[in-house]
Design a protein around this motif. Structure first.
Motif, PDB file in Angstrom:
ATOM      1  N   UNK B 356       0.867  -1.166   0.000  1.00 11.66           N
ATOM      2  CA  UNK B 356       0.000   0.000   0.000  1.00 11.66           C
ATOM      3  C   UNK B 356       0.908   1.221   0.000  1.00 11.66           C
ATOM      4  N   UNK B 357       0.543   2.232  -0.778  1.00  6.61           N
ATOM      5  CA  UNK B 357       1.356   3.445  -0.756  1.00  6.61           C
ATOM      6  C   UNK B 357       1.229   4.108   0.605  1.00  6.61           C
ATOM      7  N   UNK B 358       2.350   4.408   1.250  1.00  8.44           N
ATOM      8  CA  UNK B 358       2.309   5.114   2.521  1.00  8.44           C
ATOM      9  C   UNK B 358       3.182   6.345   2.417  1.00  8.44           C
ATOM     10  N   UNK B 359       2.920   7.283   3.313  1.00  8.89           N
ATOM     11  CA  UNK B 359       3.734   8.489   3.337  1.00  8.89           C
ATOM     12  C   UNK B 359       3.819   8.976   4.775  1.00  8.89           C
ATOM     13  N   UNK B 360       5.023   8.900   5.362  1.00  8.67           N
ATOM     14  CA  UNK B 360       5.221   9.400   6.720  1.00  8.67           C
ATOM     15  C   UNK B 360       5.406  10.906   6.634  1.00  8.67           C
ATOM     16  N   UNK B 361       4.440  11.641   7.201  1.00  8.39           N
ATOM     17  CA  UNK B 361       4.496  13.098   7.074  1.00  8.39           C
ATOM     18  C   UNK B 361       5.139  13.697   8.317  1.00  8.39           C
ATOM     19  N   UNK B 362       5.849  14.826   8.123  1.00  9.35           N
ATOM     20  CA  UNK B 362       6.465  15.487   9.288  1.00  9.35           C
ATOM     21  C   UNK B 362       5.430  15.840  10.346  1.00  9.35           C
ATOM     22  N   UNK B 363       4.233  16.231   9.885  1.00 10.48           N
ATOM     23  CA  UNK B 363       3.264  16.654  10.900  1.00 10.48           C
ATOM     24  C   UNK B 363       2.802  15.499  11.773  1.00 10.48           C
ATOM     25  N   UNK B 364       2.707  14.297  11.204  1.00 12.37           N
ATOM     26  CA  UNK B 364       2.277  13.178  12.045  1.00 12.37           C
ATOM     27  C   UNK B 364       3.382  12.794  13.029  1.00 12.37           C
ATOM     28  N   UNK B 365       4.642  12.928  12.589  1.00 13.95           N
ATOM     29  CA  UNK B 365       5.768  12.655  13.495  1.00 13.95           C
ATOM     30  C   UNK B 365       5.798  13.690  14.621  1.00 13.95           C
ATOM     31  N   UNK B 366       5.679  14.956  14.222  1.00 12.40           N
ATOM     32  CA  UNK B 366       5.729  16.021  15.222  1.00 12.40           C
ATOM     33  C   UNK B 366       4.548  15.924  16.174  1.00 12.40           C
ATOM     34  N   UNK B 367       3.386  15.627  15.600  1.00 13.18           N
ATOM     35  CA  UNK B 367       2.184  15.537  16.412  1.00 13.18           C
ATOM     36  C   UNK B 367       2.315  14.421  17.439  1.00 13.18           C
ATOM     37  N   UNK B 368       2.769  13.245  17.012  1.00 13.55           N
ATOM     38  CA  UNK B 368       2.857  12.144  17.976  1.00 13.55           C
ATOM     39  C   UNK B 368       3.932  12.411  19.018  1.00 13.55           C
ATOM     40  N   UNK B 369       5.034  13.046  18.584  1.00 13.72           N
ATOM     41  CA  UNK B 369       6.099  13.341  19.546  1.00 13.72           C
ATOM     42  C   UNK B 369       5.606  14.359  20.573  1.00 13.72           C
ATOM     43  N   UNK B 370       4.961  15.402  20.062  1.00 11.44           N
ATOM     44  CA  UNK B 370       4.410  16.411  20.964  1.00 11.44           C
ATOM     45  C   UNK B 370       3.355  15.816  21.871  1.00 11.44           C
ATOM     46  N   UNK B 371       2.539  14.939  21.292  1.00 13.35           N
ATOM     47  CA  UNK B 371       1.464  14.311  22.044  1.00 13.35           C
ATOM     48  C   UNK B 371       2.035  13.445  23.157  1.00 13.35           C
ATOM     49  N   UNK B 372       3.120  12.702  22.858  1.00 10.74           N
ATOM     50  CA  UNK B 372       3.665  11.843  23.917  1.00 10.74           C
ATOM     51  C   UNK B 372       4.342  12.680  25.002  1.00 10.74           C
ATOM     52  N   UNK B 373       4.959  13.791  24.607  1.00 14.91           N
ATOM     53  CA  UNK B 373       5.530  14.681  25.631  1.00 14.91           C
ATOM     54  C   UNK B 373       4.414  15.224  26.523  1.00 14.91           C
TER      55      UNK B 373
END
Lengths: 231, 399
Positions: B356-373
């Protein structure tokens, strides 16, 4: 001699299940620099409460408490912590060393909160451990030390901040008689060098190391003077 | 005490309880990695669709069966059975000055084998004008001609992907035969790769046969949809209105919908946005559960270390010192969990990219990192406050 500790008309009440319990009743006491005082009394006498107030762990319900120039009654929790850090050296019956932490790091602990740099901390802690005769055991964990050695680490921890008052609560209570004598000798030496020591105990033999015994019962001081000559 | 000291303290505490720290982090790891993974699938899907439409061009209008209502969002974007006739396409071409050409399409599916290679792909039944409309050009051979359509010839034009999959790169297969449902087709051409999109399915992953042949082959007597090209981008609106008017003469209002390609793209994007958000939301719940796990462990840790807290207070730790010690511990737990989760999520996204075509976006990385903090702070505050408020006397007595 300067008065280090001044307690004036101090009372302490506890409420337990709605019943008011008078732990200290209008107690006054002052301790001068260089004194070696034993506070004695049976359990429930208010001895521990008095020790907590001297140690700035607790505030009285009424009355005045001064450690040098600091008014304990008006100090907030953070200020009390700082006063404990700089003026009081605690030695506990249970040693209260941090497990999985080396003897050296245990001794360093009060200096961490005194914002001393890591380098100076290590130097001062090393010097203190050498003074209590544990220069070979600095890296050991408490579990690798005997009871007497653990208590000596605790004494080094109490001394490392150069406190005004060393406050020892039944320091020999968990030790065999030989280790107990060693510990009392350390206190004796400290006293000879001019340290101010307050010893809380119910053991007459231990108390007789002191130059002054304060006896407390039912929240009141019932005697205050030199220990009787022993035969 | 300064920040570096708190951090050192927290690391030491976490190191003494390695297994527990790892298990606590696991909740955050699973949460963050599933957010990254699921959002990357949703985003990949969106990128794919957008690419598809981008190459079709803005002059194109699609006529679909049924009542497709863009304003209704995803729910309105359902097609129903076709009522179109081939003649509708001719009517559209002749009935409006704004319309350059119209091309009906029949869609089927085929599996082809050649020399041990097998591909399954879409089979489009087309008029010859579709290739011009969708801007397809032959790489080898030719495209489908009017002659092919009129004579219902069994000829097939391959998209770039099936051609490469069957015959290999750079091989000209023109003249070779392929079998579709037991009937032999002659390969007459291969289309140049677009690397982008056709209207339905991938730009290069299709085969095309004459419309008439396809209708017979797939036993369909109606086109599936009709593509319309306006003369220019300026005339798209006019062409759309004309198409609606022309078709309304024969068909009922709810039997057809005329859509600009941008409108359709909007609808699909909207739909995929909802899916992406839903996937992210579900994964977010597991992050929340991970946060509760951290809080649970920190509360246990505070109780376990009551005497330590008492001692620290006795030797001069302020309530703030104790608060920071425990708060930083939980923040480190969640941040480390977050970082590991991002690593696993990104690796997973890369892994399934083959299917399946996937795309890891910076916003999802930043969002999850910020969310876990944030989770570390939010769920760490309660245990840390409890620790900071402990009475030193009680704490020292605690067995």
């Amino acid at each position: 001699m300067t008065t280090l500790l001044k307690i004036a008309n101090v009372s302490k009440e506890y409420k337990m299940d709605g019943v008011v319990f008078q732990a200290l009743d209008n107690v006054s006491l002052s301790i001068k620099e260089g004194e070696f005082v034993a506070i004695m009394g049976p359990s429930g006498s208010g001895k521990s409460t008095l020790m907590h107030i001297i140690g700035c762990l607790d505030r009285p319900t009424s009355g005045k408490v001064y450690i040098e120039e600091h008014d304990i009654f008006t100090a907030n929790d953070a200020e009390l912590a700082e006063i404990r850090n700089t003026h009081i050296g605690f030695v506990f019956q249970q040693f209260n060393l941090l497990r999985k932490t080396s003897a050296l790091s245990n001794v360093e602990l009060p200096l961490v909160y005194a914002k001393v740099t890591p380098k100076e901390r290590k130097e001062r802690a090393r010097a203190m451990l050498t003074e209590v005769g544990l220069s070979e055991k600095m890296g050991n964990f408490p579990s690798q030390l005997s009871g007497g050695q653990q208590q000596r680490v605790a004494i080094a921890r109490a001394l490392v901040t150069k406190p005004s008052i060393i406050l020892a609560d039944e320091p020999t209570g968990n030790l065999d008689s030989k280790s107990g004598r060693d510990i009392m000798n350390i206190f004796q030496n400290l006293h000879d060098k001019g340290s101010t020591i307050v010893l809380v105990t119910h053991d007459e033999d231990v108390a007789h190391h002191a130059k002054r015994i304060v006896r407390i019962a039912d929240g009141k001081i019932i005697a205050d003077g030199k220990p009787p000559k022993r035969t | 005490m300064n920040f570096a000291e708190y951090t050192k303290l927290a690391f030491n505490a976490l190191r003494t309880n390695k297994v527990r720290s790892l298990l606590t982090m696991l909740g955050i790891i699973i949460g963050v990695s599933s957010v990254i993974l699921l959002v990357s699938i949703g985003t990949g899907l969106q990128n794919y669709v957008t690419e598809q439409f981008a190459s079709l061009g803005s002059n194109t209008i699609m006529v679909m069966a049924g009542d497709v209502d863009v304003s209704q969002g995803p729910r309105g974007a359902m097609m129903s059975a076709s009522k179109f006739e081939i003649s509708d396409a001719s009517d559209l071409e002749s009935g409006s000055d704004a319309i350059k050409q119209a091309s009906p399409m029949v869609q089927g599916f085929g599996t082809f084998s050649y020399g041990g290679n097998t591909v399954s792909t879409e089979v489009w039944g087309l008029w010859e004008n579709y290739f011009d409309l969708a801007k397809y050009e032959p790489e080898y051979g030719r495209i489908i001609t009017q002659n092919d359509v009129e004579r219902t010839r069994r000829v097939i034009v391959l998209g770039n992907k099936p051609a490469t999959d069957l015959f290999g790169e750079g091989v000209n297969p023109v003249g070779k035969k392929l079998t579709l449902n037991d009937i032999q087709f002659e390969i007459v051409g291969v289309i140049k790769s677009k690397g982008g999109g056709g209207a339905m399915g991938s730009a290069d992953d299709f085969t095309a046969i004459p419309l008439t042949t396809a209708m017979r082959q797939f036993n369909q007597d109606r086109p599936f949809m009709i593509f319309v090209e306006a003369n220019s981008a300026d005339e798209v609106t006019q062409a759309q209105q004309d198409a609606e008017r022309i078709l309304a003469r024969r068909l009922k209002d709810d039997e057809f919908t005329v859509l600009e390609s941008t409108q359709l793209l909007e609808t699909i994007t909207q739909f995929l946005n909802v899916i992406t958000a839903a996937l992210g939301g579900i994964a977010g719940i597991s992050l929340l559960v991970g946060g509760i796990g951290i809080m649970n462990i920190m509360l246990v840790s505070v109780t376990e270390r009551t005497r330590e807290i008492g001692l620290r207070k006795a030797v001069g730790a302020t309530p703030r010192d104790i608060l920071m010690q425990f708060l930083i511990e939980s923040v480190i737990l969640s941040l480390f969990g977050g970082a590991i989760g991002i690593g696993i999520g990104a690796a997973g996204a890369l892994g399934i990219n083959q299917f399946v075509t996937t795309s890891v976006t910076p916003w999802s990385v930043m969002l999850s990192f910020g969310f876990s903090a944030a989770i570390g702070i939010i769920f760490g505050v309660a245990p840390a406050i409890r620790a900071a408020r402990l009475d030193p006397i009680e704490a020292l007595r605690y067995e």
